[in-house]
Design a protein around this motif. Structure first.
Motif, mmCIF file in Angstrom:
data_model
loop_
_atom_site.group_PDB
_atom_site.id
_atom_site.type_symbol
_atom_site.label_atom_id
_atom_site.label_comp_id
_atom_site.label_asym_id
_atom_site.label_seq_id
_atom_site.Cartn_x
_atom_site.Cartn_y
_atom_site.Cartn_z
ATOM 1 N N ALA A 82 4.723 -11.951 -4.274
ATOM 2 C CA ALA A 82 4.496 -12.769 -5.477
ATOM 3 C C ALA A 82 3.529 -13.910 -5.162
ATOM 4 O O ALA A 82 2.642 -14.228 -5.966
ATOM 5 C CB ALA A 82 5.823 -13.322 -5.995
ATOM 6 N N THR A 83 3.667 -14.510 -3.968
ATOM 7 C CA THR A 83 2.752 -15.618 -3.630
ATOM 8 C C THR A 83 1.334 -15.109 -3.438
ATOM 9 O O THR A 83 0.369 -15.779 -3.803
ATOM 10 C CB THR A 83 3.176 -16.373 -2.341
ATOM 11 O OG1 THR A 83 3.080 -15.511 -1.196
ATOM 12 C CG2 THR A 83 4.571 -16.931 -2.451
ATOM 13 N N LYS A 84 1.197 -13.921 -2.868
ATOM 14 C CA LYS A 84 -0.153 -13.428 -2.581
ATOM 15 C C LYS A 84 -0.845 -12.979 -3.870
ATOM 16 O O LYS A 84 -2.059 -13.164 -4.031
ATOM 17 C CB LYS A 84 -0.100 -12.303 -1.535
ATOM 18 C CG LYS A 84 0.432 -12.770 -0.168
ATOM 19 C CD LYS A 84 -0.341 -13.959 0.382
ATOM 20 C CE LYS A 84 0.062 -14.344 1.799
ATOM 21 N NZ LYS A 84 -0.689 -15.501 2.303
ATOM 22 N N GLY A 85 -0.071 -12.400 -4.802
ATOM 23 C CA GLY A 85 -0.634 -12.096 -6.123
ATOM 24 C C GLY A 85 -1.069 -13.386 -6.806
ATOM 25 O O GLY A 85 -2.127 -13.454 -7.437
ATOM 26 N N GLY A 86 -0.238 -14.427 -6.661
ATOM 27 C CA GLY A 86 -0.558 -15.738 -7.243
ATOM 28 C C GLY A 86 -1.819 -16.322 -6.639
ATOM 29 O O GLY A 86 -2.643 -16.930 -7.340
ATOM 30 N N ALA A 101 -4.984 -14.127 1.150
ATOM 31 C CA ALA A 101 -4.034 -13.323 0.371
ATOM 32 C C ALA A 101 -3.447 -12.266 1.302
ATOM 33 O O ALA A 101 -3.184 -12.542 2.486
ATOM 34 C CB ALA A 101 -4.741 -12.706 -0.825
ATOM 35 N N SER A 102 -3.276 -11.063 0.813
ATOM 36 C CA SER A 102 -2.692 -9.970 1.609
ATOM 37 C C SER A 102 -2.796 -8.715 0.759
ATOM 38 O O SER A 102 -2.913 -8.809 -0.475
ATOM 39 C CB SER A 102 -1.224 -10.296 1.896
ATOM 40 O OG SER A 102 -0.437 -9.129 1.967
ATOM 41 N N ILE A 103 -2.701 -7.567 1.412
ATOM 42 C CA ILE A 103 -2.720 -6.327 0.617
ATOM 43 C C ILE A 103 -1.532 -6.268 -0.350
ATOM 44 O O ILE A 103 -1.570 -5.545 -1.329
ATOM 45 C CB ILE A 103 -2.745 -5.052 1.502
ATOM 46 C CG1 ILE A 103 -1.773 -5.178 2.660
ATOM 47 C CG2 ILE A 103 -4.144 -4.768 2.032
ATOM 48 C CD1 ILE A 103 -0.578 -4.360 2.536
ATOM 49 N N THR A 104 -0.484 -7.085 -0.078
ATOM 50 C CA THR A 104 0.671 -7.080 -0.991
ATOM 51 C C THR A 104 0.324 -7.680 -2.356
ATOM 52 O O THR A 104 1.127 -7.623 -3.279
ATOM 53 C CB THR A 104 1.865 -7.860 -0.396
ATOM 54 O OG1 THR A 104 1.453 -9.218 -0.153
ATOM 55 C CG2 THR A 104 2.358 -7.239 0.882
ATOM 56 N N ALA A 105 -0.874 -8.263 -2.479
ATOM 57 C CA ALA A 105 -1.332 -8.728 -3.793
ATOM 58 C C ALA A 105 -1.800 -7.547 -4.632
ATOM 59 O O ALA A 105 -1.942 -7.653 -5.852
ATOM 60 C CB ALA A 105 -2.479 -9.722 -3.632
ATOM 61 N N VAL A 106 -2.040 -6.411 -3.968
ATOM 62 C CA VAL A 106 -2.685 -5.274 -4.628
ATOM 63 C C VAL A 106 -1.759 -4.046 -4.674
ATOM 64 O O VAL A 106 -1.749 -3.308 -5.652
ATOM 65 C CB VAL A 106 -3.995 -4.913 -3.871
ATOM 66 C CG1 VAL A 106 -4.688 -3.722 -4.494
ATOM 67 C CG2 VAL A 106 -4.931 -6.111 -3.835
ATOM 68 N N GLN A 138 -13.810 -13.563 -5.875
ATOM 69 C CA GLN A 138 -13.566 -12.197 -5.394
ATOM 70 C C GLN A 138 -12.439 -12.122 -4.360
ATOM 71 O O GLN A 138 -12.145 -13.084 -3.676
ATOM 72 C CB GLN A 138 -14.841 -11.626 -4.769
ATOM 73 C CG GLN A 138 -16.010 -11.565 -5.731
ATOM 74 C CD GLN A 138 -15.670 -10.794 -6.999
ATOM 75 O OE1 GLN A 138 -15.184 -9.667 -6.947
ATOM 76 N NE2 GLN A 138 -15.901 -11.400 -8.152
ATOM 77 N N LEU A 139 -11.871 -10.936 -4.272
ATOM 78 C CA LEU A 139 -10.889 -10.639 -3.227
ATOM 79 C C LEU A 139 -11.532 -9.647 -2.271
ATOM 80 O O LEU A 139 -11.887 -8.536 -2.678
ATOM 81 C CB LEU A 139 -9.632 -10.015 -3.848
ATOM 82 C CG LEU A 139 -8.573 -9.530 -2.840
ATOM 83 C CD1 LEU A 139 -8.024 -10.698 -2.026
ATOM 84 C CD2 LEU A 139 -7.433 -8.813 -3.577
#
Ligand SMILES: NC(=O)c1ccc[n+]([C@@H]2O[C@H](COP(=O)([O-])OP(=O)(O)OC[C@H]3O[C@@H](n4cnc5c(N)ncnc54)[C@H](O)[C@@H]3O)[C@@H](O)[C@H]2O)c1
Length: 260
Positions: free
Chosen positions: A166-170, A149-154, A249-250
């Motif tokens: 959007a992809t990393k949140g997904g 993922a990436s911190i951009t998910a958070v 978990q993330l």
């Protein structure tokens, strides 16, 4: 490694598939897994760099093989996973690391920029999970899936990465659902979220736009960019028996970026 550490973190006898393994974080993880005892299948679209990556790992005396594969194409994924199983006999660990960015201010982002990033970062990761997951279930392999993922998910970013974020949140949402669906099969599914990490891509960006270095470092309380090795340790942990009770978990490997 002494026997105690080998039991906790060793990967001997395991077969790992790493996507986007020709460069950056993926190459670091493939190398790290090989050094921890795993046989490694390296997947990438870049045939030339892939070949170099495999030679580099073999030069250290480890077993690794290259597979040219575009993860956004279901048929490609299907035939590649069949070829990996034929070469190594099974798959115990999947690292869905391949990912791209196509930056643009959201208001002028093209359909192609949006769809291309989704098709590789999210759909491609799902195709890989589906293919490898069904192999693990059919063979009763209590395997591991690790999604990048990436911190951009958070946290939000203002750098023209709406498609990427959007992809990393997904990825994180998919990770949680797969962890629950596959818990009954003993398959553990987790994600890693790096903050800005020094890979060839980021190096090139900082060379083109020197102000981005300060932007990256200012975001991170530890005051430096992440290094590939910072992510490798997390990936070994999530593939090893040390994390046998961790799923869905993330793991944020971000120098404190998201602790603010
Ligand atoms: N570097 C960072 O700062 C950072 C931060 C957070 C998350 N990440 C994530 O980590 C992962 C790796 O990033 P990196 O910086 O090492 O990138 P990188 O560009 O160095 O490596 C990505 C690799 O993926 C491959 N790839 C691209 N499209 C593919 C496809 N369709 N099929 C198969 N392979 C494909 C590329 O050829 C490349 O070798 C990505 O998912 C990225 O989003 C990176």
């Amino acid at each position: 490694m002494n026997a105690y550490l080998e039991n906790l973190f060793g990967l001997s006898g395991l077969v790992a598939v790493v996507t986007g393994a020709a460069s950056g974080i993926g190459l670091g993880i493939a190398e790290g897994y090989a050094r921890a005892g795993a046989q490694v299948a390296l997947l990438d679209v870049n045939a030339e760099r892939l070949e170099e990556a495999v030679l580099q790992i073999r030069a250290e005396g480890y077993d690794a093989a290259p597979f040219v594969c575009d993860i956004s194409k279901a048929e490609d994924v299907r035939s590649t996973i069949a070829a990996v199983i034929e070469r190594f006999g099974k798959i115990d660990i999947l690292v869905n690391n391949a990912g791209i960015g196509m930056r643009s201010p959201a208001e002028s982002m093209t359909d192609e920029q949006w769809l291309t990033v989704l098709s590789i970062n999210l759909t491609g990761a799902f195709f890989m999970c589906r293919e490898v997951g069904s192999h693990m279930i059919a063979r009763q392999i209590q395997g591991r899936v690790i999604n990048m993922a990436s911190i951009t998910a958070v946290v939000g970013v203002e750098t023209g990465n709406a498609n990427y974020a959007a992809t990393k949140g997904g990825i994180v949402a998919m990770t949680r659902s797969l962890a629950l669906e596959w818990a009954k099969h003993g398959i553990l599914v987790n994600a890693i979220a790096p903050s800005h990490t020094r890979t060839p891509l980021i190096e090139a960006l900082m060379e083109r736009q020197p102000e981005t270095r300060r932007y990256f470092e200012n975001n991170i309380p530890l005051g430096r960019l992440g290094e590939v090795q910072d992510i490798v340790g997390a990936a070994i942990f999530l593939a090893s028996s040390a994390s046998a009770f961790v799923t869905g978990q993330l793991l944020l490997v971000d120098g404190g970026h998201t602790a603010r």
